[in-house]
Design a protein around this motif. Structure first.
Motif: not given
Length: 264
Positions: A71-99
């Motif tokens: 998964x991309x290195x700019x995925x911050x699942x432990x970020x204190x901001x939940x919006x940033x964590x949601x963005x990171x989860x969304x990025x993981x989802x797109x990678x899973x869908x692509x592959x």
């Protein structure tokens, strides 16, 4: 090195100076597994096209390859901001869908709190927010990814793995045991092998040279490499990937030469 070991021997998708598909073409007869190192940001993206994915799937079928998807290195699942964590989860989802169409050995995932954030410097309160954040992100991840939890392998980084082990265990994740990181950061390799190898579906192997990791396996402490190979022999019943996490043809060739001494 293909089909020479009781594990799937692999390396990264950046061994020759070219894009992912040419690298897989180069490696298809040399390894069993290829770690797809993927990036996606506003400035740069190396995500393969749908056509490229079809080609990667075809190469896998023709040459008995699997892919470990980092998964991309700019995925911050432990970020204190939940919006940033949601963005990171969304990025993981797109990678899973692509592959999705690729035969995969694992998804490799980091638990991080932000760009260049050193978790070792956290206060007790910050550490609590971090672990709560990765717990929350893990739940979101499993809701959005239609993959088994055990296929998601959380990697050890520069902080003690004990900090995140309760999250890994509770959500049913597997482990990416990066032995190169253990040696580089001074963690006890023997203890980590004893505690986590049974849950490790992926091992990352690389040496340290001139204060930098991700170099040829020829620069890994030979005692540590011997320890890993002995542990794998004792635990040979579990399927796993042994990935040379290196990024040049020279490092690949010298790493393979280092591994020759373990061939019967």
């Amino acid at each position: 090195m293909k089909k020479r070991f009781p594990f799937r021997f692999g390396t990264t998708s950046y061994i020759i100076p070219a894009d992912i598909v040419p690298n897989v073409e180069y490696l298809k007869d040399k390894v069993d597994d290829i770690e797809l190192v993927l990036f996606e940001s506003d400035e740069f993206s190396n995500l393969p096209s749908r056509e490229d994915m079809q080609r990667l799937a075809a190469l896998a079928g023709e040459h008995d390859l699997t892919y470990s998807v980092h998964m991309p290195l700019d995925v911050y699942l432990g970020h204190p901001d939940r919006i940033e964590r949601e963005r990171s989860v969304g990025k993981c989802r797109r990678i899973a869908e692509l592959t999705e169409i690729l035969p995969k050995s694992a998804y490799v995932l980091h638990f991080e709190a932000g760009e260049r954030v050193d978790i070792n410097e956290f206060s007790g309160e910050e550490m609590l927010r971090f672990t709560e954040g990765v717990h929350d992100s893990s739940a979101m991840l499993l809701e959005q990814l239609s993959v088994p939890a055990s296929s998601i392998c959380v990697e050890n980084l520069n902080y003690p793995y004990d900090l995140i082990w309760p999250v890994v265990e509770e959500h049913g994740f597997s482990v990416t045991l990066d032995v190169g990181h253990l040696e580089f950061y001074g963690f006890p390799t023997a203890r980590y092998l004893e505690r986590y190898l049974s849950r490790a579906k992926v091992l990352h192997m690389h040496g340290t040279r001139e204060g930098k990791d991700h170099n040829s396996l020829s620069y890994m402490n030979p005692a540590a490499l011997d320890m890993v190979m002995q542990a794998l022999e004792l635990d040979s019943g579990n399927e796993r990937v042994f990935t040379l996490e290196i990024f040049s043809e020279e490092d690949f060739n010298t790493s393979c030469m280092t591994m020759n001494r373990f061939l019967a």
